[in-house]
Design a protein around this motif. Structure first.
Motif, PDB file in Angstrom:
ATOM      1  N   THR A   1      41.838  58.611  88.888  1.00  0.00           N
ATOM      2  CA  THR A   1      42.997  57.800  89.281  1.00  0.00           C
ATOM      3  C   THR A   1      42.650  56.332  89.501  1.00  0.00           C
ATOM      4  O   THR A   1      43.525  55.559  89.884  1.00  0.00           O
ATOM      5  CB  THR A   1      43.631  58.373  90.568  1.00  0.00           C
ATOM      6  N   SER A   2      41.412  55.950  89.267  1.00  0.00           N
ATOM      7  CA  SER A   2      41.048  54.534  89.368  1.00  0.00           C
ATOM      8  C   SER A   2      40.798  53.974  87.972  1.00  0.00           C
ATOM      9  O   SER A   2      40.337  54.682  87.073  1.00  0.00           O
ATOM     10  CB  SER A   2      39.792  54.334  90.221  1.00  0.00           C
ATOM     11  N   VAL A   3      41.109  52.708  87.806  1.00  0.00           N
ATOM     12  CA  VAL A   3      40.896  52.051  86.516  1.00  0.00           C
ATOM     13  C   VAL A   3      39.422  52.103  86.131  1.00  0.00           C
ATOM     14  O   VAL A   3      39.069  52.338  84.975  1.00  0.00           O
ATOM     15  CB  VAL A   3      41.395  50.596  86.563  1.00  0.00           C
ATOM     16  N   ALA A   4      38.547  51.906  87.126  1.00  0.00           N
ATOM     17  CA  ALA A   4      37.109  51.902  86.850  1.00  0.00           C
ATOM     18  C   ALA A   4      36.659  53.242  86.276  1.00  0.00           C
ATOM     19  O   ALA A   4      35.879  53.289  85.308  1.00  0.00           O
ATOM     20  CB  ALA A   4      36.332  51.580  88.120  1.00  0.00           C
TER      21      ALA A   4
ATOM     22  N   GLY B   1      42.803  56.321  79.144  1.00  0.00           N
ATOM     23  CA  GLY B   1      43.816  55.447  79.706  1.00  0.00           C
ATOM     24  C   GLY B   1      44.749  56.106  80.691  1.00  0.00           C
ATOM     25  O   GLY B   1      45.795  55.544  81.038  1.00  0.00           O
ATOM     26  N   GLU B   2      44.402  57.301  81.143  1.00  0.00           N
ATOM     27  CA  GLU B   2      45.259  57.983  82.109  1.00  0.00           C
ATOM     28  C   GLU B   2      44.431  58.927  82.975  1.00  0.00           C
ATOM     29  O   GLU B   2      43.284  59.233  82.646  1.00  0.00           O
ATOM     30  CB  GLU B   2      46.362  58.758  81.398  1.00  0.00           C
TER      31      GLU B   2
ATOM     32  N   LEU C   1      51.756  60.711  91.735  1.00  0.00           N
ATOM     33  CA  LEU C   1      52.612  61.891  91.790  1.00  0.00           C
ATOM     34  C   LEU C   1      53.609  61.877  90.631  1.00  0.00           C
ATOM     35  O   LEU C   1      53.872  62.930  90.026  1.00  0.00           O
ATOM     36  CB  LEU C   1      53.340  61.949  93.135  1.00  0.00           C
ATOM     37  N   ALA C   2      54.150  60.707  90.314  1.00  0.00           N
ATOM     38  CA  ALA C   2      55.080  60.607  89.181  1.00  0.00           C
ATOM     39  C   ALA C   2      54.371  60.958  87.878  1.00  0.00           C
ATOM     40  O   ALA C   2      54.912  61.701  87.040  1.00  0.00           O
ATOM     41  CB  ALA C   2      55.660  59.197  89.120  1.00  0.00           C
ATOM     42  N   TRP C   3      53.159  60.413  87.698  1.00  0.00           N
ATOM     43  CA  TRP C   3      52.395  60.746  86.487  1.00  0.00           C
ATOM     44  C   TRP C   3      52.190  62.246  86.391  1.00  0.00           C
ATOM     45  O   TRP C   3      52.340  62.851  85.323  1.00  0.00           O
ATOM     46  CB  TRP C   3      51.036  60.037  86.493  1.00  0.00           C
TER      47      TRP C   3
END
Length: 264
Positions: free
Chosen positions: A68-71, A79-80, A212-214
């Motif tokens: 859940t972190s960009v890193a 990308g997800e 949560l939406a994802w």
């Protein structure tokens, strides 16, 4: 699914199940199956978990988010996020010690656990709708323990391995979500009395509600929804840390209190 693909699925299930029950490492699936795709990996995950669900104590008790972190997404070249399943028998009650000998190479990470008050059915769920569906939030910790040697795995490897899920613990202190802005909740993670990292709830995709939406939209791709009353571990707030017998880890989150886990 072709007979060859079916054989590969059965092989992967056998390998991961044996590693999980026997507490030993295996090589990455990708070493043998480099073209394992995401949808098949999630199918393996579900069958792997269902194989461990044999009675009321081992029911599927919730969902969990990962990457859940960009890193971390950049590290895995994706990308997800990803998601996994929680098993009731792997929940550690607050105050109960974690038995390290039952795991391979465990690491602890601080999280926010939420409980949904309303069902979420994707596709098209927005962060605002997800936020409104959160009934309460609590301090939590996940113990990850990849079955893969040296924590070396690909994106689809880790999905198949139920996102490295091993144990989880959630504070019994629940705070109504209407009183919270989880994005700005400060987080302090300690090991043996020393602060090892700090963060805020925004470490989860900018807002745990986005996570949560994802999740609602992702499970919809597999024909599923998130019912009211679902426990969701929203993802690591900081990097995971290795733990060993004698260690004590503690997470404190503004407005949510604190949670301590002792390792034996």
């Amino acid at each position: 699914m072709t007979s060859v693909a079916t054989d590969k699925v059965e092989w992967a299930l056998g390998l991961l199940n044996a590693a999980s029950t026997g507490n030993y490492e295996v090589e990455s699936l990708a070493d043998t199956w480099p073209d394992l795709d995401e949808r098949t990996a999630y199918a393996i995950q579900k069958r792997l978990v269902v194989g461990h669900v044999k009675d009321e104590a081992t029911h599927i008790s919730g969902l969990k988010l990962g990457l859940t972190s960009v890193a971390k997404q950049q590290q895995m070249n994706v990308g997800e996020p990803i998601y996994g399943l929680l098993i009731g028998s792997r929940m550690i009650d607050e105050g109960e010690p974690l038995k390290i000998a039952s795991l391979i190479h465990p690491k602890a990470e601080p999280e926010i656990a939420i409980v949904t008050g309303e069902a979420l059915q994707g596709p098209g769920v927005t962060a605002a709708q997800a936020r409104a569906a959160i009934a309460s939030a609590s301090c939590a910790m996940e113990i990850i323990d990849s079955r893969y040697k040296n924590f070396r795995f690909t994106f689809t490897d880790v999905i198949a391995d139920n996102t490295s899920a091993a144990r989880h613990t959630i504070s019994t202190f629940r705070v109504p979500a209407k009183d919270l802005d989880l994005r700005t909740s400060g987080v302090v993670f300690e090991k043996n009395g020393e602060v090892v990292s700090t963060a805020a709830g925004a470490a989860i995709l900018g807002d745990p509600a986005e996570g949560l939406a994802w999740l609602a939209n992702k499970v919809a791709e597999h024909g599923e929804a998130i019912p009211a009353g679902t426990v969701v571990m929203t993802g690591a707030l900081t990097d995971a840390i290795s733990i060993a017998p004698g260690d004590v880890v503690r997470v404190t989150i503004a407005q949510l209190g604190s949670l301590t886990l002792r390792c034996v």
